[in-house]
Design an enzyme around this catalytic site. Sequence first.
Site, PDB file in Angstrom:
ATOM      1  N   LYS A 201       0.860  -1.186   0.000  1.00 18.86           N
ATOM      2  CA  LYS A 201       0.000   0.000   0.000  1.00 18.86           C
ATOM      3  C   LYS A 201       0.894   1.232   0.000  1.00 18.86           C
ATOM      4  O   LYS A 201       1.679   1.443   0.920  1.00 18.86           O
ATOM      5  CB  LYS A 201      -0.927   0.006   1.210  1.00 18.86           C
ATOM      6  CG  LYS A 201      -1.895   1.186   1.212  1.00 18.86           C
ATOM      7  CD  LYS A 201      -2.838   1.109   2.407  1.00 18.86           C
ATOM      8  CE  LYS A 201      -3.795   2.283   2.429  1.00 18.86           C
ATOM      9  NZ  LYS A 201      -4.701   2.238   3.603  1.00 18.86           N
ATOM     10  N   ARG A 211     -10.472  10.556   1.116  1.00 14.68           N
ATOM     11  CA  ARG A 211     -10.458  11.325   2.366  1.00 14.68           C
ATOM     12  C   ARG A 211     -11.797  12.019   2.584  1.00 14.68           C
ATOM     13  O   ARG A 211     -12.256  12.172   3.709  1.00 14.68           O
ATOM     14  CB  ARG A 211      -9.312  12.330   2.341  1.00 14.68           C
ATOM     15  CG  ARG A 211      -7.936  11.705   2.003  1.00 14.68           C
ATOM     16  CD  ARG A 211      -7.234  11.122   3.219  1.00 14.68           C
ATOM     17  NE  ARG A 211      -6.210  10.149   2.854  1.00 14.68           N
ATOM     18  CZ  ARG A 211      -4.993  10.443   2.409  1.00 14.68           C
ATOM     19  NH1 ARG A 211      -4.643  11.702   2.233  1.00 14.68           N
ATOM     20  NH2 ARG A 211      -4.128   9.479   2.157  1.00 14.68           N
ATOM     21  N   ARG A 222       1.149  10.111   5.528  1.00 19.87           N
ATOM     22  CA  ARG A 222       1.366   8.736   6.003  1.00 19.87           C
ATOM     23  C   ARG A 222       2.627   8.123   5.411  1.00 19.87           C
ATOM     24  O   ARG A 222       2.748   6.905   5.334  1.00 19.87           O
ATOM     25  CB  ARG A 222       0.132   7.893   5.659  1.00 19.87           C
ATOM     26  CG  ARG A 222      -1.123   8.384   6.368  1.00 19.87           C
ATOM     27  CD  ARG A 222      -2.365   7.675   5.917  1.00 19.87           C
ATOM     28  NE  ARG A 222      -3.517   8.176   6.659  1.00 19.87           N
ATOM     29  CZ  ARG A 222      -4.771   8.127   6.232  1.00 19.87           C
ATOM     30  NH1 ARG A 222      -5.037   7.600   5.043  1.00 19.87           N
ATOM     31  NH2 ARG A 222      -5.758   8.598   6.963  1.00 19.87           N
ATOM     32  N   GLU A 238       7.446  -6.933   1.727  1.00 18.22           N
ATOM     33  CA  GLU A 238       6.212  -6.811   2.504  1.00 18.22           C
ATOM     34  C   GLU A 238       5.280  -7.995   2.229  1.00 18.22           C
ATOM     35  O   GLU A 238       4.658  -8.540   3.151  1.00 18.22           O
ATOM     36  CB  GLU A 238       5.502  -5.500   2.157  1.00 18.22           C
ATOM     37  CG  GLU A 238       6.204  -4.243   2.633  1.00 18.22           C
ATOM     38  CD  GLU A 238       5.910  -3.920   4.090  1.00 18.22           C
ATOM     39  OE1 GLU A 238       5.266  -4.748   4.774  1.00 18.22           O
ATOM     40  OE2 GLU A 238       6.327  -2.838   4.549  1.00 18.22           O
ATOM     41  N   LYS A 253      -2.197  -1.670  -3.693  1.00 14.26           N
ATOM     42  CA  LYS A 253      -3.058  -0.490  -3.666  1.00 14.26           C
ATOM     43  C   LYS A 253      -2.197   0.758  -3.712  1.00 14.26           C
ATOM     44  O   LYS A 253      -1.303   0.889  -2.872  1.00 14.26           O
ATOM     45  CB  LYS A 253      -3.915  -0.509  -2.391  1.00 14.26           C
ATOM     46  CG  LYS A 253      -4.865   0.675  -2.263  1.00 14.26           C
ATOM     47  CD  LYS A 253      -5.675   0.585  -0.966  1.00 14.26           C
ATOM     48  CE  LYS A 253      -6.642   1.753  -0.851  1.00 14.26           C
ATOM     49  NZ  LYS A 253      -7.447   1.687   0.387  1.00 14.26           N
ATOM     50  N   SER A 279      -9.796   5.645  -5.207  1.00 12.78           N
ATOM     51  CA  SER A 279     -10.709   6.759  -5.461  1.00 12.78           C
ATOM     52  C   SER A 279     -10.215   7.704  -6.545  1.00 12.78           C
ATOM     53  O   SER A 279     -10.983   8.126  -7.419  1.00 12.78           O
ATOM     54  CB  SER A 279     -10.949   7.523  -4.165  1.00 12.78           C
ATOM     55  OG  SER A 279      -9.723   8.013  -3.624  1.00 12.78           O
ATOM     56  N   TYR A 318     -15.014   0.723  -7.355  1.00 14.39           N
ATOM     57  CA  TYR A 318     -16.296   1.403  -7.168  1.00 14.39           C
ATOM     58  C   TYR A 318     -17.236   1.166  -8.347  1.00 14.39           C
ATOM     59  O   TYR A 318     -18.431   1.473  -8.246  1.00 14.39           O
ATOM     60  CB  TYR A 318     -16.061   2.900  -6.951  1.00 14.39           C
ATOM     61  CG  TYR A 318     -15.176   3.160  -5.756  1.00 14.39           C
ATOM     62  CD1 TYR A 318     -15.689   3.095  -4.465  1.00 14.39           C
ATOM     63  CD2 TYR A 318     -13.811   3.418  -5.909  1.00 14.39           C
ATOM     64  CE1 TYR A 318     -14.874   3.298  -3.359  1.00 14.39           C
ATOM     65  CE2 TYR A 318     -12.988   3.618  -4.815  1.00 14.39           C
ATOM     66  CZ  TYR A 318     -13.520   3.558  -3.540  1.00 14.39           C
ATOM     67  OH  TYR A 318     -12.704   3.748  -2.447  1.00 14.39           O
TER      68      TYR A 318
END
Length: 332
Positions: A201, A211, A222, A238, A253, A279, A318
């Site tokens: 990610k 957000r 982040r 990872e 992602k 998004s 989505y």
Amino acid sequence: MADISIDPIVQRPRRLRRTPAIRRMVAETRLDPADLVLPMFAVEGLTEPREIATMPGVWQHTKESLQKAVHDAADAGVGAVMLFGTPLERDPIGSQAWNPHGILANAVRWAVEAEPELPVIADVCLDEFTDHGHCGVLAPDGTVDNDATLPLYAKMSVVLADAGAAMLGPSGMMDGQIAVIRKALDDAGHTDTVLMAYSAKYASGFFGPFREAVDSQLKGDRRAYQQDPANAIESLREIELDLEQGADFVMVKPAMAYLDVLAAARAISNVPVAAYVVSGEYSMIEFAAKAGALDRKRCIMEALTSVKRAGASTIVTYWATEVAIWLNEVRS
């Protein structure tokens, strides 16, 4: 001008592109409704569904609208739904995340009630629940305290599994999170709860519209725990760590901007690989289509096909219900 002679062309790849029927027959990548996962946003205290301005066509849900959307997804053959929750009250540790009667646990129950056979994936992260918007609790110096966050993920995971989530999506990018969550679930008797690890990610600008979707309170960024967009080899480490810790899925992602990472993840993984069309990737196609710059349906299908072609067995998008309907129309 003298005639130009050419040798006979024996190899003609265009033969296999000549008609729609031939193209369908030799297509190397096929989307199926069951490949798709629909992300959904449940908002505490909402009295009617509210469209997200930066994500046209995506809604913040009430119980009633969420259950209708879950029904629609199931009817279209979508593989699963993924739930995010936005509480009315936030605090520094995100305590509403493990409230058994909080918005996310309730949303899980609503979805299971609506379609008991449809797998429900619940997001495991604190960012929607903290008043600072980070994915974990903060140390005195303002950094995210990895090890202090892990027990909270464990508590949250057990509550969501108790509520009926068949799968959990730990998305906080804390070191060791999969092992801690797996042990907590097993100790609580949830040995069959599936873990879809957000293994790769990235600290991506494409998360922007999300957000708004969760009314994020993020202060800062982040980058200290999500991955650097410049790195790919790091993702493989990872992934390997999450597999060692018991991940049942691994995820990349965002998806579209990281197809190289997705292909590499598929090459090294012996579990299903998911990818999240996030998004910003969604919205850039929607707004470009609205402006008349591109063909919306064609570009949606091309985008999702590229993600599957790169190696995703599951695609979080989505567009899940809409694309599933399109796919069913082609087959009928």
